[in-house]
Design an enzyme around this catalytic site. Structure first.
Site, PDB file in Angstrom:
ATOM      1  N   ASN A   9       0.500  -1.292  -0.162  1.00  7.83           N
ATOM      2  CA  ASN A   9       0.299   0.215  -0.156  1.00  7.83           C
ATOM      3  C   ASN A   9       0.525   1.122  -0.205  1.00  7.83           C
ATOM      4  OD1 ASN A   9      -1.739   1.931   0.241  1.00  7.83           O
ATOM      5  ND2 ASN A   9      -2.084   1.083   2.640  1.00  7.83           N
ATOM      6  N   TRP A  10       1.021   2.349  -1.222  1.00  9.89           N
ATOM      7  CA  TRP A  10       1.758   2.911  -1.249  1.00  9.89           C
ATOM      8  C   TRP A  10       1.896   4.135  -0.896  1.00  9.89           C
ATOM      9  CZ3 TRP A  10       3.701   2.891  -7.399  1.00  9.89           C
ATOM     10  CH2 TRP A  10       4.448   1.309  -7.464  1.00  9.89           C
ATOM     11  N   LYS A  11       0.235   4.201  -0.258  1.00  6.93           N
ATOM     12  CA  LYS A  11      -1.026   5.236   0.122  1.00  6.93           C
ATOM     13  C   LYS A  11      -0.576   6.525  -0.435  1.00  6.93           C
ATOM     14  CE  LYS A  11      -0.010   3.566   5.179  1.00  6.93           C
ATOM     15  NZ  LYS A  11      -0.070   3.453   6.195  1.00  6.93           N
ATOM     16  N   HIS A  94      -9.428   0.868   4.969  1.00  8.05           N
ATOM     17  CA  HIS A  94      -8.083   0.861   6.054  1.00  8.05           C
ATOM     18  C   HIS A  94      -8.426   2.067   6.574  1.00  8.05           C
ATOM     19  CE1 HIS A  94      -4.261   2.862   6.115  1.00  8.05           C
ATOM     20  NE2 HIS A  94      -3.834   1.562   5.727  1.00  8.05           N
ATOM     21  N   GLU A  96      -6.805   4.686   7.962  1.00 10.94           N
ATOM     22  CA  GLU A  96      -6.819   6.575   7.200  1.00 10.94           C
ATOM     23  C   GLU A  96      -8.091   6.163   6.773  1.00 10.94           C
ATOM     24  OE1 GLU A  96      -3.301   5.421   5.497  1.00 10.94           O
ATOM     25  OE2 GLU A  96      -1.766   4.927   7.274  1.00 10.94           O
ATOM     26  N   GLY A 172       2.003   2.187  10.663  1.00 10.01           N
ATOM     27  CA  GLY A 172       3.235   3.136  10.392  1.00 10.01           C
ATOM     28  C   GLY A 172       4.164   3.375  11.378  1.00 10.01           C
ATOM     29  N   SER A 211       3.515  -2.561  10.378  1.00  5.73           N
ATOM     30  CA  SER A 211       5.329  -2.218  10.378  1.00  5.73           C
ATOM     31  C   SER A 211       5.356  -3.549   9.906  1.00  5.73           C
ATOM     32  CB  SER A 211       5.634  -1.697  11.410  1.00  5.73           C
ATOM     33  OG  SER A 211       4.945  -0.549  11.639  1.00  5.73           O
ATOM     34  N   GLY A 232       3.007  -0.794   4.460  1.00  6.58           N
ATOM     35  CA  GLY A 232       2.834   0.464   3.678  1.00  6.58           C
ATOM     36  C   GLY A 232       4.184   0.947   3.613  1.00  6.58           C
ATOM     37  N   GLY A 233       5.063   1.090   4.308  1.00  3.86           N
ATOM     38  CA  GLY A 233       6.182   1.673   4.497  1.00  3.86           C
ATOM     39  C   GLY A 233       7.131   1.207   3.939  1.00  3.86           C
TER      40      GLY A 233
HETATM   41  C1  PEP Z   1      -0.744   0.335   5.838  1.00  5.83           C
HETATM   42  O1  PEP Z   1      -0.630   0.843   5.161  1.00  5.83           O
HETATM   43  O2  PEP Z   1      -1.443  -0.265   5.554  1.00  5.83           O
HETATM   44  C2  PEP Z   1       0.463  -0.374   6.841  1.00  5.83           C
HETATM   45  C3  PEP Z   1       0.644  -1.463   7.268  1.00  5.83           C
HETATM   46  O3  PEP Z   1       1.427   0.477   7.158  1.00  5.83           O
HETATM   47  P1  PEP Z   1       2.958   0.079   7.515  1.00  5.83           P
HETATM   48  O4  PEP Z   1       3.885  -0.855   7.082  1.00  5.83           O
HETATM   49  O5  PEP Z   1       3.747   1.121   6.972  1.00  5.83           O
HETATM   50  O6  PEP Z   1       2.458   0.305   9.477  1.00  5.83           O
END
Ligand code: PEP
Length: 249
Positions: A9-11, A94, A96, A172, A211, A232-233
């Protein structure tokens, strides 16, 4: 045996050149037959993902959708548009979207249903906040989020969907749920579905998100009910993302 899915997930990150080099990096790596890979770029880069990834075995999807198919909804994107762009998946619910954009359980259920109606595979995200965990309400929150979708679409819908358990406090933050914490919630989710339909519950892929990185992925993916990761990251650099995929091998 459920096939592991590692989804990135690049957000709201990226640029045209960053997307090109990230996808080039993924395409240059040897394929893994045993692990599915998918990327979720922002809307403006879905056409580039389609052009670069078609036929590669790497899937792509969108980060959200509007539940309506068309209409006077400035700024919104519908399921048929995502189908047009070759998307296989779409994220729904999600955290967010729930917290920043106010999507409630019913909104999420409507998006989940719209995705399925047009042949997309929704990845339904659920998870508790830190306060909710500390109050001992993790299962109640996850159950409520899941129940809204079950009420709307029925258990059969989960035969064509993926789930992601994403504790909000782990997204995150660099704080990953322990494999035991994640496994417990994954087993809870699977039981909820399996109590309605054994086969669908057994086959449902439940990803962990929060994470995930190259160092913690193997331990998480080794758990019985953890069928991959929503990342994500660490999905923003090809080598980091591939390290997570390789941890699942
Ligand atoms: C996400 O965006 O769904 C996510 C899990 O982010 P991260 O891996 O950065 O915690």
């Amino acid at each position: 045996m459920r096939k592991i899915l590692v989804a990135g997930n690049w957000k709201m990150h990226g640029s045209s050149s960053m997307v090109s080099s990230l996808l080039d990096g993924l395409l240059a790596a040897p394929r893994s037959e045993s692990i599915d890979l998918a990327v979720f770029p922002p809307f403006p880069y879905l056409a580039k993902a389609q052009a670069m990834l078609a036929g590669s075995g790497i899937a792509w999807g969108a980060q959200t959708l509007n539940p309506l198919s068309q209409g006077a909804h400035t700024g919104e994107v519908s399921a048929p548009m995502l189908v047009d762009l070759g998307c296989r998946y779409v994220l729904v619910g999600h955290s967010e979207r729930r917290t920043i954009y106010g999507e409630n359980d019913e909104d999420v259920a409507a998006r989940f249903a719209a995705a399925l109606e047009y042949g997309l595979e929704p990845i339904l995200c659920v998870g508790e906040t830190l306060q909710e965990r500390e109050d001992g309400r993790t299962e109640a929150v996850v159950e409520r989020q899941l129940q809204a979708v079950l009420d709307h679409s029925g258990v059969e819908a989960f035969g064509r969907a993926v789930m992601a358990y994403e504790p909000v406090w782990a997204i995150g933050t660099g704080k990953t749920a322990t494999p035991e914490q994640a496994q417990a919630v994954h087993a809870f989710i699977r039981d909820k579905i399996a109590s309605r339909d054994d086969i669908i519950g057994g086959q449902l892929r439940i990803l962990y998100g929060g994470s995930v990185n190259g160092s913690n992925a193997a331990d998480l993916f080794a758990r019985e009910d953890i069928d991959g990761g929503l990342v994500g990251g660490a999905s923003l650099k090809a080598e980091d993302f591939l390290a997570i995929r390789d941890a699942a091998a």
